[in-house]
Motif scaffolding. Structure first.
Motif, PDB file in Angstrom:
ATOM      1  N   LEU B 226       0.834  -1.204   0.000  1.00 23.09           N
ATOM      2  CA  LEU B 226       0.000   0.000   0.000  1.00 23.09           C
ATOM      3  C   LEU B 226       0.873   1.260   0.000  1.00 23.09           C
ATOM      4  O   LEU B 226       0.622   2.210  -0.749  1.00 23.09           O
ATOM      5  CB  LEU B 226      -0.939  -0.012   1.213  1.00 23.09           C
ATOM      6  N   ASP B 227       1.916   1.228   0.819  1.00 19.50           N
ATOM      7  CA  ASP B 227       2.860   2.360   0.831  1.00 19.50           C
ATOM      8  C   ASP B 227       3.428   2.608  -0.553  1.00 19.50           C
ATOM      9  O   ASP B 227       3.534   3.755  -0.997  1.00 19.50           O
ATOM     10  CB  ASP B 227       4.022   2.068   1.798  1.00 19.50           C
ATOM     11  N   ARG B 228       3.816   1.515  -1.223  1.00 22.29           N
ATOM     12  CA  ARG B 228       4.401   1.661  -2.559  1.00 22.29           C
ATOM     13  C   ARG B 228       3.373   2.233  -3.537  1.00 22.29           C
ATOM     14  O   ARG B 228       3.683   3.070  -4.372  1.00 22.29           O
ATOM     15  CB  ARG B 228       4.912   0.321  -3.093  1.00 22.29           C
ATOM     16  N   LEU B 229       2.149   1.742  -3.446  1.00 23.51           N
ATOM     17  CA  LEU B 229       1.102   2.229  -4.350  1.00 23.51           C
ATOM     18  C   LEU B 229       0.828   3.709  -4.111  1.00 23.51           C
ATOM     19  O   LEU B 229       0.629   4.478  -5.041  1.00 23.51           O
ATOM     20  CB  LEU B 229      -0.189   1.421  -4.148  1.00 23.51           C
ATOM     21  N   LEU B 230       0.838   4.114  -2.844  1.00 26.45           N
ATOM     22  CA  LEU B 230       0.584   5.516  -2.530  1.00 26.45           C
ATOM     23  C   LEU B 230       1.708   6.410  -3.035  1.00 26.45           C
ATOM     24  O   LEU B 230       1.489   7.562  -3.411  1.00 26.45           O
ATOM     25  CB  LEU B 230       0.406   5.707  -1.016  1.00 26.45           C
ATOM     26  N   GLU B 231       2.928   5.846  -3.040  1.00 24.92           N
ATOM     27  CA  GLU B 231       4.090   6.642  -3.470  1.00 24.92           C
ATOM     28  C   GLU B 231       4.255   6.665  -4.982  1.00 24.92           C
ATOM     29  O   GLU B 231       5.043   7.450  -5.509  1.00 24.92           O
ATOM     30  CB  GLU B 231       5.378   6.029  -2.896  1.00 24.92           C
ATOM     31  N   LEU B 232       3.559   5.753  -5.634  1.00 24.54           N
ATOM     32  CA  LEU B 232       3.750   5.564  -7.059  1.00 24.54           C
ATOM     33  C   LEU B 232       3.597   6.868  -7.843  1.00 24.54           C
ATOM     34  O   LEU B 232       2.613   7.579  -7.698  1.00 24.54           O
ATOM     35  CB  LEU B 232       2.705   4.554  -7.553  1.00 24.54           C
ATOM     36  N   LYS B 233       4.580   7.137  -8.694  1.00 25.01           N
ATOM     37  CA  LYS B 233       4.512   8.344  -9.523  1.00 25.01           C
ATOM     38  C   LYS B 233       3.450   8.175 -10.615  1.00 25.01           C
ATOM     39  O   LYS B 233       2.701   9.074 -10.912  1.00 25.01           O
ATOM     40  CB  LYS B 233       5.869   8.616 -10.172  1.00 25.01           C
ATOM     41  N   ALA B 267      -8.711  15.590  -5.913  1.00 28.54           N
ATOM     42  CA  ALA B 267      -7.355  15.237  -6.309  1.00 28.54           C
ATOM     43  C   ALA B 267      -6.826  14.070  -5.486  1.00 28.54           C
ATOM     44  O   ALA B 267      -5.832  13.463  -5.825  1.00 28.54           O
ATOM     45  CB  ALA B 267      -6.445  16.444  -6.132  1.00 28.54           C
ATOM     46  N   LEU B 268      -7.497  13.763  -4.398  1.00 27.29           N
ATOM     47  CA  LEU B 268      -7.004  12.720  -3.498  1.00 27.29           C
ATOM     48  C   LEU B 268      -7.664  11.377  -3.760  1.00 27.29           C
ATOM     49  O   LEU B 268      -7.547  10.462  -2.977  1.00 27.29           O
ATOM     50  CB  LEU B 268      -7.263  13.134  -2.045  1.00 27.29           C
ATOM     51  N   ILE B 269      -8.350  11.293  -4.876  1.00 29.38           N
ATOM     52  CA  ILE B 269      -9.132  10.091  -5.143  1.00 29.38           C
ATOM     53  C   ILE B 269      -8.295   8.819  -5.040  1.00 29.38           C
ATOM     54  O   ILE B 269      -8.714   7.819  -4.460  1.00 29.38           O
ATOM     55  CB  ILE B 269      -9.828  10.198  -6.516  1.00 29.38           C
ATOM     56  N   LYS B 270      -7.071   8.857  -5.558  1.00 22.41           N
ATOM     57  CA  LYS B 270      -6.250   7.645  -5.555  1.00 22.41           C
ATOM     58  C   LYS B 270      -5.921   7.186  -4.138  1.00 22.41           C
ATOM     59  O   LYS B 270      -6.234   6.060  -3.759  1.00 22.41           O
ATOM     60  CB  LYS B 270      -4.951   7.893  -6.325  1.00 22.41           C
ATOM     61  N   SER B 271      -5.324   8.077  -3.360  1.00 22.13           N
ATOM     62  CA  SER B 271      -4.860   7.652  -2.036  1.00 22.13           C
ATOM     63  C   SER B 271      -6.014   7.366  -1.079  1.00 22.13           C
ATOM     64  O   SER B 271      -6.052   6.331  -0.426  1.00 22.13           O
ATOM     65  CB  SER B 271      -3.916   8.696  -1.447  1.00 22.13           C
ATOM     66  N   GLU B 351       8.104  11.204   3.283  1.00 19.79           N
ATOM     67  CA  GLU B 351       6.669  11.000   3.404  1.00 19.79           C
ATOM     68  C   GLU B 351       6.030  11.595   2.168  1.00 19.79           C
ATOM     69  O   GLU B 351       5.586  12.743   2.183  1.00 19.79           O
ATOM     70  CB  GLU B 351       6.156  11.709   4.649  1.00 19.79           C
ATOM     71  N   ASN B 352       6.018  10.820   1.113  1.00 29.65           N
ATOM     72  CA  ASN B 352       5.546  11.366  -0.155  1.00 29.65           C
ATOM     73  C   ASN B 352       4.127  11.882  -0.050  1.00 29.65           C
ATOM     74  O   ASN B 352       3.221  11.174   0.338  1.00 29.65           O
ATOM     75  CB  ASN B 352       5.615  10.301  -1.246  1.00 29.65           C
ATOM     76  N   ALA B 353       3.978  13.109  -0.373  1.00 32.73           N
ATOM     77  CA  ALA B 353       2.654  13.705  -0.288  1.00 32.73           C
ATOM     78  C   ALA B 353       1.748  13.050  -1.319  1.00 32.73           C
ATOM     79  O   ALA B 353       2.095  12.980  -2.495  1.00 32.73           O
ATOM     80  CB  ALA B 353       2.750  15.194  -0.546  1.00 32.73           C
ATOM     81  N   PRO B 354       0.605  12.544  -0.858  1.00 32.41           N
ATOM     82  CA  PRO B 354      -0.292  11.896  -1.806  1.00 32.41           C
ATOM     83  C   PRO B 354      -0.848  12.895  -2.813  1.00 32.41           C
ATOM     84  O   PRO B 354      -1.246  12.545  -3.899  1.00 32.41           O
ATOM     85  CB  PRO B 354      -1.411  11.349  -0.945  1.00 32.41           C
ATOM     86  N   LEU B 355      -0.852  14.139  -2.418  1.00 28.84           N
ATOM     87  CA  LEU B 355      -1.336  15.155  -3.341  1.00 28.84           C
ATOM     88  C   LEU B 355      -0.120  15.804  -3.983  1.00 28.84           C
ATOM     89  O   LEU B 355       0.689  16.425  -3.320  1.00 28.84           O
ATOM     90  CB  LEU B 355      -2.133  16.211  -2.561  1.00 28.84           C
ATOM     91  N   GLU B 356       0.017  15.601  -5.278  1.00 30.54           N
ATOM     92  CA  GLU B 356       1.210  16.118  -5.935  1.00 30.54           C
ATOM     93  C   GLU B 356       1.236  17.645  -5.915  1.00 30.54           C
ATOM     94  O   GLU B 356       0.246  18.308  -6.165  1.00 30.54           O
ATOM     95  CB  GLU B 356       1.281  15.611  -7.373  1.00 30.54           C
ATOM     96  N   ARG B 357       2.427  18.116  -5.631  1.00 32.25           N
ATOM     97  CA  ARG B 357       2.549  19.568  -5.421  1.00 32.25           C
ATOM     98  C   ARG B 357       2.316  20.365  -6.699  1.00 32.25           C
ATOM     99  O   ARG B 357       1.913  21.515  -6.643  1.00 32.25           O
ATOM    100  CB  ARG B 357       3.935  19.899  -4.886  1.00 32.25           C
ATOM    101  N   ASP B 358       2.607  19.719  -7.830  1.00 38.02           N
ATOM    102  CA  ASP B 358       2.458  20.496  -9.056  1.00 38.02           C
ATOM    103  C   ASP B 358       1.008  20.506  -9.561  1.00 38.02           C
ATOM    104  O   ASP B 358       0.695  21.098 -10.572  1.00 38.02           O
ATOM    105  CB  ASP B 358       3.402  19.989 -10.146  1.00 38.02           C
ATOM    106  N   GLN B 359       0.183  19.821  -8.792  1.00 41.66           N
ATOM    107  CA  GLN B 359      -1.219  19.816  -9.152  1.00 41.66           C
ATOM    108  C   GLN B 359      -1.836  21.141  -8.696  1.00 41.66           C
ATOM    109  O   GLN B 359      -2.008  21.373  -7.511  1.00 41.66           O
ATOM    110  CB  GLN B 359      -1.897  18.660  -8.432  1.00 41.66           C
TER     111      GLN B 359
END
Lengths: 332, 421
Positions: B226-233, B267-271, B351-359
């Protein structure tokens, strides 16, 4: 349908008193009674076996029953040219047995028996760029080995020989969301590895990285209705976790969070009333490994007939004091 | 020293064991078969790709091999024939795989090209059938895999084989720490950077944990995934997004909140979706299989992960426009906060932000997002309360776990559990 909980039920037939003399007899005759097969099956961890037995004997005031000279000769023969120490004569060196040997020599105040400079070089050679330690030259990394390395060097007064900050960094990177630690970054929290990581941070004085309340919470949840402690969720209780969990709680200054009485009852029930020694659970076969951890746990729980034990090193407190070591402990 | 009276049949037995490995590439199991008397026939059994050794000969074979090997180590000038040495080591390790020194000797033989790497992987796999949680066997496996990688072996094939072996060991011994550690190591070291394998593992692991509800190690592996999926680019698969969306809707539809929340556009739909669907799966398992601590522990992880997402929003928002901003998660993020001062890089503070900053989101959109998160948090806590109160009173152990969970929610997660009618 009622669910079966993974625990044991203590019966009235299990021992309730501490059988000190029997434990001394058990340890002192342990190596003597073994047949050839048992000897060959267990020689791979002999150095640790000696450490467990000797520490147990010293904690119950019977160390003089062990032939010191024989042990020192044995250790001398186990040091490899590279400086590391193996489990027995002819076995390859490894950090696990190097630490056991250094613990024994510290107890006997006989560190000069081995080549300390080479030993230190050996430990130092096993540190990796990320701060972690391999157990030997073959490359397996584990937080257990981080503990072995710093415990060993601190007993020799040579902690500055390694990159302590990097070593701490690696251990801290193995911390999980529940406050616990695993063998590598991302690995499951495990009471034995938590002890190693806390011990490592205690020796190096970096316990401020730990969330003591959170981890203390997890550790206390290891206690089952029988009073015994397991090492991970849904595992059976085992005397060795009485040590790893309790020592961890002691380092965190939260020993009083555990139900003391029922744990004492559980540990005492794991004694073998005939042969002496402790087993993992009541009624199983005893061995020196569970015997030292049973005795050390009772010592932490305040049993007056057992000498005080140091929670970080699992060595008699007076030895740690003599060496002038003050491993860090937290208070609530 | 050699024994005066070595076991005369030992060498024949070792040759037979060796022959079985050679002629049966599909050999999958080894075990010691309880036969206490010597019936004057070979104690080596080979049936349906399983190798057996009759128990009466075990101590003799072991003592023989042990002494021969230790003698060979002492007489460094007169080396034992490598083929013989390999047979001795195989016999000794099949009986007692904890002897590190013997594995070291095998590594020396492998380095010298006296043993075949693929054959070694097969040997370890068979050995693990009898000792599925042997630390030394897994350490040796990693060593062999690393060597093969350096030699340019096919990563995909290696990964496939390693995933099979670790699954096999996990099936044979519950809460198998080493099997799951090995799996994580393989994924980290052998898997390509694409998301396909993660998706495959995620699906397979759902089936596995659903039939192993006591296995905390298997669940912890799922947390790793799950951690990996959340971090996935890259984005996650349509399936996952779709399940996530439905899960969020399901969570919200059960809440007392009357507002119509259009979280699906967020924007947080994935995580949030990933966590929500996992939470629903976990709820289902807790209700179907009462009294399993592993499931409740896994649930904590999910709730902490969810809290992290809330924190991430409050971090971005600065002031934090929502009530939840005052109760910032105390667990992992607090650790991370403390650590980030000292740890410059690595596993802890990324702690990769689930919400990408460039969004880029407008302030209006951000406001809506915060409102949605608030609603979602309310719905989640309502869901927790419902679960706790829904545990059957006659299930004592389940009751105990539910009580512990409530305590954990308020003391560790610092979220109040609402009353449910």
């Amino acid at each position: 349908m009622a669910t079966l909980m993974k625990d044991i039920i203590l019966s009235s037939s299990h021992p309730k008193e501490l059988l000190l003399q029997k434990h001394a007899d058990f340890i002192s005759s342990y190596g003597v009674n073994k047949d050839e097969y048992e000897y060959c099956m267990t020689e791979y961890l002999r150095m640790s076996g000696v450490y467990w037995g000797l520490t147990a004997m010293e904690l119950i005031g019977n160390l003089e029953r062990i032939n010191k000279q024989e042990i020192l000769e044995f250790i001398k023969l186990c040091q490899d040219d590279a400086g590391g120490i193996g489990a027995s004569v002819g076995h390859d060196p490894h950090l696990l047995y190097t630490l056991s040997a250094v613990q024994i020599l510290s107890m006997y105040d006989a560190l000069d028996i081995v080549n300390v400079d080479r030993l230190v070089q050996y430990v130092k050679s096993l540190q990796q760029p990320d701060g972690s330690f391999c157990g030997d030259k073959w490359g397996e990394v584990d937080t257990r080995f981080s503990f072995c390395a710093v415990a060993c060097l601190s007993l020799l007064g040579k902690l500055e020989e390694i990159d302590v900050e990097k070593a701490v960094e690696f251990v801290v990177s193995c911390m999980n969301f529940d406050g616990g630690f695993g063998s590598r970054p991302g690995s499951e929290s495990h009471a034995g590895l938590i002890y190693c990581c806390l011990g490592m941070l205690s020796i190096t004085g970096h316990l401020h990285y730990v969330d003591a309340d959170l981890l203390g919470w997890w550790l206390c949840e290891r206690q089952l209705p029988s009073g015994g402690l397991n090492g991970r969720p849904e595992k059976l209780p085992d005397v060795c976790y009485s040590w790893w969990v309790l020592a961890s709680l002691r380092i965190l200054g939260r020993l009083h969070w555990i139900r003391r009485e029922s744990l004492v009852t559980f540990v005492l029930a794991c004694q073998d009333p005939e042969t002496g020694g402790f087993s993992d659970r009541p009624g199983d076969l005893p061995d020196p490994f569970h015997t030292i951890f049973g005795l050390a746990a009772l010592s932490l729980l305040g049993e007056p007939a057992i000498k005080p034990v140091n929670p970080t090193y699992c060595m008699p407190q007076h030895v740690v004091d003599r060496l002038g070591l003050r491993p860090q402990k937290l208070t609530l | 020293m050699m024994q005066d009276d070595p076991f005369p049949a030992a060498e024949r037995i070792l040759l037979e064991i060796d022959a079985v490995f050679r002629k049966d590439p599909k050999l999958k199991e080894f075990d010691i078969v309880p036969v206490t008397a010597n019936h004057n026939k070979s104690p080596v059994l080979h049936v349906e790709h399983c190798l057996g050794l009759e128990s009466w000969c075990v101590r003799h074979v072991y003592c023989y091999t042990y002494h021969r090997i230790m003698d060979a180590r002492q007489l460094r000038s007169r080396r034992e024939d490598p083929a013989m040495l390999a047979r001795l080591l195989s016999g000794a390790l099949l009986i007692n795989p904890d002897v590190t020194t013997f594995w070291n000797m095998r590594r020396e033989l492998l380095q010298a090209g006296r043993l075949d790497m693929q054959g070694e992987l097969h040997f370890i796999a068979v050995l693990l059938s009898r000792k599925p949680k042997c630390t030394e066997a897994f350490a040796h496996r990693k060593w062999v895999v690393r060597r093969l990688l350096l030699a340019g072996a096919d990563k995909d094939a290696l990964l496939e084989e390693e995933l099979q072996v670790s699954r096999y060991a996990a099936d044979r011994y519950p809460n198998n720490y080493h099997a799951w550690s090995h799996r994580m190591w393989c994924l980290a070291n052998l898997a390509p950077a694409t998301s396909a394998i993660l998706h495959k593992e995620w699906a397979a692991s759902e089936a596995w944990v659903s039939s192993h509800v006591s296995d905390h190690s298997g669940m912890q592996y799922r947390q790793f995934l799950l951690d990996r999926l959340l971090e996935l680019k890259h984005s996650v698969s349509e399936d996952i997004v779709d399940t996530g969306r439905k899960s969020i809707q399901q969570l919200l539809s059960h809440s007392q909140n009357e507002d119509n929340v259009d979280f699906v556009q967020s924007a947080l739909i994935k995580s949030v979706g990933l966590i929500a669907s996992e939470l629903l799966l976990n709820t289902d398992l807790i209700l179907r299989f009462a009294g399993h601590e592993a499931l409740w522990c896994h649930r904590r992880y999910l709730l902490v992960s969810f809290k992290k997402i809330l924190n991430c929003r409050t971090d971005m928002n600065g002031t934090g426009g929502c009530r939840y901003s005052s109760s910032i998660c105390v667990t992992r993020s607090r650790c991370a906060e403390k650590l980030s001062e000292a740890v410059s890089s690595g596993h802890v503070n990324t702690e990769n932000a689930p919400l990408e900053r460039d969004q880029k989101l407008s302030s209006q959109e951000l406001g809506a997002l915060d409102r949605d998160l608030c609603h979602l948090q309310g719905a989640m806590m309502w869901h927790e309360a419902k679960l706790i109160s829904g545990c059957q009173p006659d299930e004592l152990h389940q009751q105990r776990l539910a009580k512990q969970h409530r305590k954990w929610l308020s003391h560790v997660l610092k979220l109040d559990v609402p009353a449910v009618a």
